[in-house]
Design a protein around this motif. Structure first.
Motif, PDB file in Angstrom:
ATOM      1  N   LEU A 127       0.830  -1.211   0.000  1.00  0.00           N
ATOM      2  CA  LEU A 127       0.000   0.000   0.000  1.00  0.00           C
ATOM      3  C   LEU A 127       0.863   1.260   0.000  1.00  0.00           C
ATOM      4  CD1 LEU A 127      -2.750  -1.132   2.540  1.00  0.00           C
ATOM      5  CD2 LEU A 127      -3.008  -0.865   0.062  1.00  0.00           C
TER       6      LEU A 127
ATOM      7  N   HIS B  93      -5.922   2.019   9.005  1.00  0.00           N
ATOM      8  CA  HIS B  93      -7.337   1.641   9.090  1.00  0.00           C
ATOM      9  C   HIS B  93      -7.655   0.515   8.111  1.00  0.00           C
ATOM     10  CE1 HIS B  93      -8.535   5.821  10.901  1.00  0.00           C
ATOM     11  NE2 HIS B  93      -7.827   5.064  11.737  1.00  0.00           N
ATOM     12  N   THR B  94      -7.059   0.571   6.923  1.00  0.00           N
ATOM     13  CA  THR B  94      -7.270  -0.480   5.927  1.00  0.00           C
ATOM     14  C   THR B  94      -6.818  -1.833   6.447  1.00  0.00           C
ATOM     15  OG1 THR B  94      -7.010   1.070   4.084  1.00  0.00           O
ATOM     16  CG2 THR B  94      -6.654  -1.256   3.597  1.00  0.00           C
TER      17      THR B  94
ATOM     18  N   HIS C 148      -3.413   4.664  14.432  1.00  0.00           N
ATOM     19  CA  HIS C 148      -2.383   4.678  13.397  1.00  0.00           C
ATOM     20  C   HIS C 148      -0.982   4.880  13.973  1.00  0.00           C
ATOM     21  CE1 HIS C 148      -3.327   8.987  13.835  1.00  0.00           C
ATOM     22  NE2 HIS C 148      -2.081   9.206  13.427  1.00  0.00           N
TER      23      HIS C 148
ATOM     24  N   GLY D  72       0.233   2.483  -3.608  1.00  0.00           N
ATOM     25  CA  GLY D  72      -0.974   3.283  -3.417  1.00  0.00           C
ATOM     26  C   GLY D  72      -0.710   4.721  -3.020  1.00  0.00           C
TER      27      GLY D  72
ATOM     28  N   LYS E 208      -2.690   6.201  -0.416  1.00  0.00           N
ATOM     29  CA  LYS E 208      -3.244   6.443   0.911  1.00  0.00           C
ATOM     30  C   LYS E 208      -2.172   6.934   1.870  1.00  0.00           C
ATOM     31  CE  LYS E 208      -6.936   2.949   0.701  1.00  0.00           C
ATOM     32  NZ  LYS E 208      -7.475   1.722   1.306  1.00  0.00           N
ATOM     33  N   ASN E 209      -2.586   7.769   2.827  1.00  0.00           N
ATOM     34  CA  ASN E 209      -1.645   8.186   3.857  1.00  0.00           C
ATOM     35  C   ASN E 209      -1.545   7.103   4.924  1.00  0.00           C
ATOM     36  OD1 ASN E 209      -3.811   8.527   5.733  1.00  0.00           O
ATOM     37  ND2 ASN E 209      -4.165  10.625   4.982  1.00  0.00           N
TER      38      ASN E 209
ATOM     39  N   LYS F  35      -2.360   6.981   8.077  1.00  0.00           N
ATOM     40  CA  LYS F  35      -3.574   6.768   8.865  1.00  0.00           C
ATOM     41  C   LYS F  35      -4.571   5.907   8.100  1.00  0.00           C
ATOM     42  CE  LYS F  35      -7.123   9.256  11.479  1.00  0.00           C
ATOM     43  NZ  LYS F  35      -7.617  10.601  11.899  1.00  0.00           N
ATOM     44  N   GLN F  36      -4.750   6.196   6.825  1.00  0.00           N
ATOM     45  CA  GLN F  36      -5.673   5.416   5.997  1.00  0.00           C
ATOM     46  C   GLN F  36      -5.200   3.975   5.825  1.00  0.00           C
ATOM     47  OE1 GLN F  36      -5.452   8.115   2.652  1.00  0.00           O
ATOM     48  NE2 GLN F  36      -7.542   8.866   2.995  1.00  0.00           N
ATOM     49  N   ILE F  37      -3.902   3.805   5.658  1.00  0.00           N
ATOM     50  CA  ILE F  37      -3.352   2.453   5.525  1.00  0.00           C
ATOM     51  C   ILE F  37      -3.555   1.663   6.814  1.00  0.00           C
ATOM     52  CG2 ILE F  37      -1.197   1.150   5.298  1.00  0.00           C
ATOM     53  CD1 ILE F  37      -0.284   3.287   3.293  1.00  0.00           C
TER      54      ILE F  37
END
Length: 283
Positions: A239, A252-253, A259, A243, A245-246, A248-250
């Protein structure tokens, strides 16, 4: 007791890939037989000429011309033959092997057998590997060349996965620990985002956590917890690399609400922060 050495690809390549072509004569210059070891990455061989043999997790595997083979991360292997083969060698970071392909490679109940390539398949592999090596050798000298290298690599891995997906090489008898390890890996690939507890996987497999841990250590050299974290970190690196995504988003993913905790876990595992990893691999 001396530990089995583990060879780490990141110490040799920042790109997550090594590739070279070797002739029979070049192999004869290396008379020493490699000692038993594990790798933290995949190894692929395409044998063009000659013959040789390796011991893979106590199973003797012989190679001849026009054959394709791979070694999984964690498998103990070493050379056992003084005969020599010529062909191609690739070392590939597991993060560069897509999950669908990994299911094929890791889904073998027995120690994987060499796959015999037909004339057309051999021609395709040879042409692809020649171009891959050329681009790999030049990957820092041209715009988009790293992306081209990775695209060519994906094409080769896809061909290899397709060959093994179509084969039915399951004739070797497997032990209960090997079978259990493969079942665990299949469950892990499907559930690592939501299930991170070793005891939960043991319950899903109807065995005790102790027995599952012993089975994995016997067959791979690593514990249940190691493989859970390894799967999470592999996806995190994918990711971060591919990808947008930042962190934090990673996090959560991957099933982490905190995070900051995820970042600490990543740094402990990989030795660098997620952002430092992304910066290093996206040079």
């Amino acid at each position: 007791m001396k530990d089995i050495p583990v060879h780490q690809l990141k110490k040799r390549s920042a790109l997550g890939l090594e590739i070279w072509h070797y002739s029979i004569d070049e192999m004869r210059m290396e008379e020493s037989i490699m000692e038993a070891h594990r790798d933290d990455h995949y190894i692929f061989f395409v044998v063009e000429s000659g013959s040789s043999a390796m011991m893979i997790d106590f199973i003797e595997v012989s190679f001849s011309a026009n054959s394709l083979y791979y070694v999984l991360p964690g498998q103990v292997h070493h050379g056992i033959s003084k005969k020599h083969a010529g062909g191609w060698f690739l070392a590939v970071d597991a993060m560069l092997v897509p999950p669908d392909y990994r299911k094929v490679f890791e889904g073998q109940l027995a120690v994987q057998k060499p796959y015999t390539l037909n004339e057309g398949q051999m021609k395709q592999c040879r042409g692809l590997l020649v171009l891959l090596q050329q681009r790999f050798d030049e990957h820092e000298s041209s715009t988009f060349n790293t992306s081209i290298v990775l695209s060519l690599l994906q094409s080769f891995i896809g061909i290899a996965a397709g060959c093994y997906a179509e084969s039915n090489c399951h004739s070797l008898k497997v032990s209960r620990p090997v079978e259990l390890s493969q079942q665990f890996k299949a469950l892990l690939i499907e559930n690592y985002v939501t299930i991170k507890s070793p005891s939960a996987y043991a319950e899903m497999l109807n065995v005790s956590q102790t027995y599952l841990n012993e089975a994995l250590k016997k067959t791979t050299g690593f514990s249940v917890s190691y493989w859970i974290q390894n799967e999470i970190m592999l996806e995190a690196k994918r990711l971060l690399y591919y990808g947008g995504k930042n962190v934090k988003q990673i996090a959560h993913t991957l099933g982490y609400e905190d995070h900051a905790y995820f970042s600490r876990l990543f740094k402990k595992s990989e030795g660098v922060t997620p952002l430092s990893f992304r910066a290093e691999y996206r040079k």
